[in-house]
Design a protein around this motif. Structure first.
Motif, short mmCIF file in Angstrom:
data_model
loop_
_atom_site.label_atom_id
_atom_site.label_comp_id
_atom_site.label_asym_id
_atom_site.label_seq_id
_atom_site.Cartn_x
_atom_site.Cartn_y
_atom_site.Cartn_z
N GLY A 161 -9.93 -16.81 0.65
CA GLY A 161 -10.43 -15.44 0.73
C GLY A 161 -9.85 -14.70 1.93
O GLY A 161 -9.26 -13.62 1.80
N TYR A 162 -10.00 -15.31 3.09
CA TYR A 162 -9.51 -14.66 4.30
C TYR A 162 -7.99 -14.61 4.34
O TYR A 162 -7.40 -13.67 4.87
CB TYR A 162 -10.05 -15.36 5.55
CG TYR A 162 -11.53 -15.14 5.69
CD1 TYR A 162 -12.02 -13.84 5.81
CD2 TYR A 162 -12.42 -16.19 5.66
CE1 TYR A 162 -13.38 -13.62 5.90
CE2 TYR A 162 -13.78 -15.97 5.76
CZ TYR A 162 -14.25 -14.68 5.88
OH TYR A 162 -15.59 -14.46 5.97
N LEU A 163 -7.36 -15.65 3.76
CA LEU A 163 -5.90 -15.62 3.70
C LEU A 163 -5.46 -14.42 2.87
O LEU A 163 -4.56 -13.67 3.27
CB LEU A 163 -5.37 -16.93 3.09
CG LEU A 163 -3.85 -16.99 2.93
CD1 LEU A 163 -3.16 -16.82 4.28
CD2 LEU A 163 -3.42 -18.33 2.30
N ALA A 164 -6.11 -14.23 1.73
CA ALA A 164 -5.77 -13.07 0.89
C ALA A 164 -6.01 -11.78 1.67
O ALA A 164 -5.17 -10.86 1.66
CB ALA A 164 -6.61 -13.09 -0.39
N GLY A 165 -7.14 -11.69 2.36
CA GLY A 165 -7.46 -10.51 3.15
C GLY A 165 -6.41 -10.25 4.21
O GLY A 165 -5.90 -9.12 4.37
N PHE A 166 -6.03 -11.32 4.92
CA PHE A 166 -5.05 -11.18 5.99
C PHE A 166 -3.70 -10.75 5.44
O PHE A 166 -3.03 -9.87 5.98
CB PHE A 166 -4.93 -12.50 6.76
CG PHE A 166 -3.76 -12.54 7.69
CD1 PHE A 166 -3.74 -11.75 8.83
CD2 PHE A 166 -2.66 -13.34 7.41
CE1 PHE A 166 -2.64 -11.77 9.68
CE2 PHE A 166 -1.57 -13.36 8.26
CZ PHE A 166 -1.55 -12.57 9.40
N LEU A 167 -3.29 -11.38 4.33
CA LEU A 167 -1.97 -11.06 3.78
C LEU A 167 -1.96 -9.64 3.20
O LEU A 167 -0.92 -8.95 3.26
CB LEU A 167 -1.57 -12.08 2.71
CG LEU A 167 -1.29 -13.49 3.27
CD1 LEU A 167 -1.01 -14.47 2.15
CD2 LEU A 167 -0.12 -13.46 4.26
N GLY A 168 -3.11 -9.19 2.67
CA GLY A 168 -3.21 -7.80 2.23
C GLY A 168 -3.00 -6.85 3.40
O GLY A 168 -2.25 -5.87 3.31
N ALA A 169 -3.65 -7.19 4.53
CA ALA A 169 -3.50 -6.35 5.72
C ALA A 169 -2.06 -6.38 6.22
O ALA A 169 -1.51 -5.35 6.64
CB ALA A 169 -4.45 -6.83 6.82
N PHE A 170 -1.46 -7.57 6.14
CA PHE A 170 -0.07 -7.70 6.56
C PHE A 170 0.82 -6.78 5.73
O PHE A 170 1.68 -6.07 6.26
CB PHE A 170 0.38 -9.16 6.42
CG PHE A 170 1.78 -9.41 6.89
CD1 PHE A 170 2.04 -9.76 8.20
CD2 PHE A 170 2.85 -9.27 6.01
CE1 PHE A 170 3.34 -9.96 8.64
CE2 PHE A 170 4.15 -9.47 6.44
CZ PHE A 170 4.39 -9.83 7.76
N TYR A 194 -5.57 -6.95 -4.30
CA TYR A 194 -6.81 -6.35 -3.80
C TYR A 194 -6.52 -5.14 -2.91
O TYR A 194 -7.13 -4.06 -3.06
CB TYR A 194 -7.62 -7.39 -3.03
CG TYR A 194 -9.00 -6.93 -2.63
CD1 TYR A 194 -9.98 -6.70 -3.60
CD2 TYR A 194 -9.33 -6.70 -1.30
CE1 TYR A 194 -11.24 -6.28 -3.24
CE2 TYR A 194 -10.59 -6.27 -0.93
CZ TYR A 194 -11.54 -6.06 -1.91
OH TYR A 194 -12.80 -5.63 -1.56
N ALA A 195 -5.56 -5.30 -2.00
CA ALA A 195 -5.20 -4.18 -1.11
C ALA A 195 -4.71 -3.00 -1.94
O ALA A 195 -5.04 -1.84 -1.68
CB ALA A 195 -4.13 -4.62 -0.12
N SER A 196 -3.93 -3.30 -2.95
CA SER A 196 -3.40 -2.25 -3.81
C SER A 196 -4.54 -1.55 -4.56
O SER A 196 -4.56 -0.32 -4.67
CB SER A 196 -2.41 -2.87 -4.79
OG SER A 196 -2.20 -1.99 -5.86
N ARG A 197 -5.50 -2.34 -5.05
CA ARG A 197 -6.60 -1.77 -5.81
C ARG A 197 -7.41 -0.81 -4.94
O ARG A 197 -7.81 0.26 -5.38
CB ARG A 197 -7.50 -2.89 -6.33
CG ARG A 197 -8.64 -2.37 -7.19
CD ARG A 197 -9.04 -3.31 -8.28
NE ARG A 197 -10.14 -2.71 -9.05
CZ ARG A 197 -9.96 -1.85 -10.03
NH1 ARG A 197 -8.74 -1.49 -10.38
NH2 ARG A 197 -10.99 -1.34 -10.67
N LEU A 198 -7.63 -1.19 -3.67
CA LEU A 198 -8.39 -0.33 -2.75
C LEU A 198 -7.50 0.72 -2.10
O LEU A 198 -7.99 1.54 -1.33
CB LEU A 198 -9.06 -1.17 -1.66
CG LEU A 198 -10.10 -2.19 -2.07
CD1 LEU A 198 -10.80 -2.74 -0.84
CD2 LEU A 198 -11.12 -1.59 -3.03
#
Lengths: 507, 403
Positions: free
Chosen positions: B86-95, B317-321
């Motif tokens: 979860g956090y890896l996905a979050g971090f990579l989205g932010a990256f 997820y980043a793209s969706r938001l």
């Protein structure tokens, strides 16, 4: 004659398909050291499990009397109440707890809520004195050597009112000094009036300590001997232990054609980090093409460890010495390397590390050689079915379909699946570890026939076995192992059950 | 030999559809449960649930969890767990957001870079597990804490980072373009229908080919009637889904990514030696090692795949938001694990399929979507989803024991 402290009469215990104990009678006099000897699988441990209530009343037939009173044990608690304590080969201590905590485990000294540590420790000190163990009761078990752990185990048993103390191969993992100490302790306990039953393979120590010896073979009592009156010696014991006739249950090989050397070990030694000791010591063996080499020895003599250490060393022993395959030195770093050098290892423990029980027959057979049926990165499942069906019919694997889960097959058929899997690797050297353990006579014969036809085609087989008739019936040459060493080598013509057993029990 | 073959063929013949269903009952059960759930919500929402718009949304919402569930399936199959995804996905989205927005990297550089980062993160997390036997529970939980810290660190100065790259934002919100066909089928997304049609044709062709090959090997195949029935069922399913999707905006890019991921992983797990090795390691690691399979290598590969899928999840997820937030990825791992277990994965190892986990993800997402439409409070939603998870696992346990 006074009433024996323990009498087991006509004990019969059956497991599905096997009669582990067949009308066994076992009688122990008060205050004696009574040794129980026999080959692996003779029924010694089963008999002790019946006595200690592990096999509850009703799961066996026959009667147990303690000091003349009929007993119906439904569990270890019951037998403990009757004053029977058993100490198993695998110690049942908690490594992270201290000596005194282990001694009182399950019987903590407390005021009902809180453990009284001071009282426990002071009691523990007394008990430890009894077994002659001079350690701080606050020491953690994991910081003690095996010999001292064994003594803690005995101390734990003595804390309760013990009348009969059973020790199951207590010296198997001990060095000489620790063994001597233990025997000394047993003598001391005898003087204090504790009756001891000792199971051991080490005949020399049996002779040293026993007053009476009972020999079991194939689940039956062979004889009970009084060491002094009957003038027992080791050869006599060995004769009683083996003495099984070799019927012609072994198919004859047509052409014995032994070729050049395919495998040689030179000064092969192994140290196990897990056990903290040497498990193989300077093993030198050689194996030739078209030859069945039998490796005899008792359980724990290092046979399986030898096989694994050659086969890519998956348990990561520290190895020294050299392996030569077809005259070329090899250093296998994994079973994968060994397989690539045309070796195969059919394990002793089919269910534990041999087969994927939850998977089906065909996937198990193809597993070790998938590349053979893979083209362009894709497994050809149709080829796989053909291959699986081929081994199913060649090895006569009885299964409704090759889609059947291996877990649902009988032991003999599981063993054949295991064989099929390794034959598909098309090996030159095959190690078979207890190839017929736990399978019925018919399937045994089939497996022997397969072995013969394999060596006739030029394969080499290393057969590890506890069954002496099998070793004698199938091998061309025999090595006998004991305590991690090769204790003897002989062509089959010069071998006898007595001779092998004498070497196997010589530590 | 000949005799034997005849016998085994007869054994096959007597195998009815019922037998086939019995052996795979848990997998079929979840599929049936999914349909029941969908029908239930369709009725309670007066058809809103099954509307093109809702199904399309449901799939887009599910995408970033479903790709994680695919990886989680393999992780659980090899008897491990992965709590950092979860956090890896979050971090990579932010990256991705930072690289696009602040560093001005082109999207075609960002996506591969993030995917590589994901793989590296997976390998790093796996190292203590594969090399030293550290429990994955601990190793991945620690990694999760680290990734969470990293996410907070990179978003510290800016807070939420808004992404303005239209191509990137299309991944989570956009749809494949349509082709103009004049007045033919107005209001329908024509390309979606065409793709659906192609899908039907391809699946029929591959079924026929597989049947032919089996016949050429003289193997028993299902009776012709059953074969046709299977084809009709599959074609109908693809056709119906395409029809529904074509009624809104057609196939979304999220769905394209998900289908590609499922196709690739389904292929690997069922058709290749690597897939076999993964299931062998899960079924009995010791036996696998003695069969020449390196358990540690398989562990690295599976965790690396999980890392790769985490990067896709993060991007989706980043793209969706259209932005990277400080809480992105929170609880994704729980949803992915739930989807895998509902889909029939066994924690004992060696059991579980990619398609099963996708069905599991669909079940969980349908529950959320349906209950949202019914205006059921979030508190009740959690309770219902928890109950469904427990029921699924209990059912799985019972059917397995009966076998």
């Amino acid at each position: 004659m006074e009433t024996p402290i323990l009498e087991m009469k006509s004990i019969t215990k059956e497991f599905p398909g096997v009669k582990a104990l067949d009308n066994v009678t076992f009688s122990v006099r008060k205050g004696e050291v009574h040794c129980l000897v026999g080959e692996n699988g003779a029924g010694k441990s089963t008999l002790m499990k019946v006595l200690s209530g592990v096999h509850a009343f009703g799961t066996y037939t026959g009667d147990i009397f303690v000091e003349g009173e009929l007993q119906k044990f439904n569990g270890i608690r019951d037998s403990e109440r009757a004053g029977i304590a058993i100490i198993y080969q695998e110690l049942a201590l908690i490594p992270e707890l201290s000596v005194y905590e282990n001694i009182f485990l399950g019987n903590e000294v407390s005021n009902g809520i809180v453990i009284d540590s001071n009282e426990s420790i002071s009691q523990a000190i007394d008990i430890l004195k009894k077994v002659g163990l001079d350690v701080n009761p606050l020491t953690k078990i994991k910081n003690l050597g095996v010999g001292k752990q064994q003594l803690v185990e005995i101390a734990k048993a003595l804390k309760k009112e013990v009348r009969i103390l059973i020790l199951d191969e207590p010296t198997a993992a001990l060095n000489e000094t620790d063994s001597d100490n233990l025997l000394q302790l047993i003598r001391g306990l005898k003087e204090q009036g504790v009756t001891c039953i000792l199971i051991s393979h080490k005949l020399r120590e049996v002779m040293e300590i026993a007053d009476t010896i009972t020999v079991l073979r194939d689940g039956k009592t062979v004889t009970t001997l009084d060491v002094e009156a009957d003038k027992v010696n080791e050869p006599v014991l060995i004769k009683h232990m083996v003495g099984r006739s070799i019927d012609n249950i072994f198919p004859k090989r047509e052409n014995v054609n032994i070729g050049e050397e395919v495998l040689r070990l030179e000064d092969w030694s192994a140290f196990s980090y897990a056990l903290g000791r040497d498990i193989l010591k300077n093993v030198n063996i050689s194996v030739h093409a078209g030859e069945i080499v039998g490796i005899a020895g008792l359980m724990g003599s290092g046979r399986t460890e030898l096989a694994k250490s050659i086969f890519g060393n998956p348990d990561h022993y520290r190895l020294s010495g050299k392996v030569f395959i077809h005259g070329k030195e090899q250093k296998f770093r994994s079973p994968h390397d060994a397989i690539k050098s045309s070796m195969a290892y059919v394990t002793e423990d089919r269910k534990g590390n041999g087969l994927i029980l939850i998977d089906d027959v065909k996937h198990n057979i193809s597993l070790a050689n998938l590349k053979e049926i893979t083209t362009g990165g894709v497994i050809n499942e149709n080829e796989e079915i053909l291959i699986a069906n081929k081994y199913r019919s060649e090895l006569n694997i009885k299964t409704p379909t090759i889609q059947q889960k291996v877990r649902n097959l009988s032991g003999g058929n599981q063993q054949k699946v295991s064989l099929g899997k390794w034959l598909f690797v098309k090996p030159g050297i095959m190690i078979l570890d207890e190839p017929t353990r736990g399978i019925d006579v018919g399937a045994k014969y089939e497996i022997y026939t397969i072995m013969n036809s394999l060596v006739e085609q030029g394969m080499s087989i290393i057969m590890i076995s506890s069954e002496l008739p099998e070793v004698l019936g199938m091998s061309d040459r025999i090595y006998v192992m004991s305590a991690g060493k090769i204790n003897g080598e002989m062509p089959v013509e010069d071998a006898s059950q007595e001779g092998i057993m004498a070497l196997a029990v010589d530590y | 030999m000949e005799d034997l073959k005849v016998k085994s063929n007869q054994a096959h013949l007597s195998k009815s559809l019922l037998d086939i269903m019995k052996t795979n009952i848990s997998e079929y059960f979840m599929f049936i449960a999914l349909i029941v759930i969908m029908i239930f919500f369709t009725i309670t929402t007066d058809g809103v649930f099954i509307s093109s718009r809702n199904i399309s949304n449901l799939i887009n919402q599910m995408g970033y969890i479903a790709v994680l569930a695919v990886g989680m399936t393999l992780i659980i199959v090899i008897r491990h767990i992965e709590l950092s995804v979860g956090y890896l996905a979050g971090f990579l989205g932010a990256f991705s957001a930072i690289a696009l927005t602040f560093w001005g990297w082109p999207i075609y550089a960002v996506i591969p870079a993030v995917m590589i980062l994901g793989i590296l993160a997976g390998l790093l997390t796996a190292t203590p597990v594969a090399k030293l036997g550290v429990p994955a529970f601990v190793s991945t939980m620690a990694a999760g804490l680290i990734f969470r810290g990293a996410l907070l660190l990179v978003t510290m100065g800016t807070g939420t980072i808004v992404i303005r790259d239209p191509v990137f934002n299309a991944i989570g919100n956009g749809y494949i373009p349509d082709i103009p066909l004049g007045g033919f089928l107005p209001g329908k997304h024509k390309l979606t229908l065409i793709i659906g049609l192609i899908g039907i044709i391809l699946s029929i062709l591959s079924a026929i080919k597989s049947r032919r090959t089996k016949l050429s090997y003289n193997f028993q195949v299902p009776s012709f009637g059953l074969f046709i029935a299977q084809l009709v069922l599959i074609s109908g399913l693809i056709g119906y889904i395409s029809w529904i999707l074509s009624g809104y905006n057609g196939i979304s890019w999220s769905l394209v990514i998900l289908l590609l991921v499922v196709a690739v992983f389904q292929f690997i797990t069922t058709k290749t030696p690597l897939g076999r090795h993964i299931y062998a390691v899960g079924g009995n690691p010791e036996a696998a090692e003695l069969s020449g399979i390196s358990v540690s290598k398989i562990t690295y590969i599976v965790f690396a795949a999980m890392g790769l899928l985490s990067s896709l999840s993060g991007i989706m997820y980043a793209s969706r938001l259209r932005s990277a937030t400080t809480t992105a990825g929170l609880g994704f791992e729980t949803d992915a694990i739930a989807a895998a277990f509902v889909g029939g994965v066994s924690a004992a190892g060696g059991v579980g399929t990619i398609t099963g986990s996708i069905i599991g993800a669909l079940v969980m997402m349908s529950l959320t979507s349906g209950m949202n439409l019914m205006n059921i409070d979030i508190s009740i939603q959690y309770i219902v989803r928890g109950a469904v998870l427990v029921l699924a696992v209990v059912f799985d346990r019972i059917t397995r024991r009966n076998q």
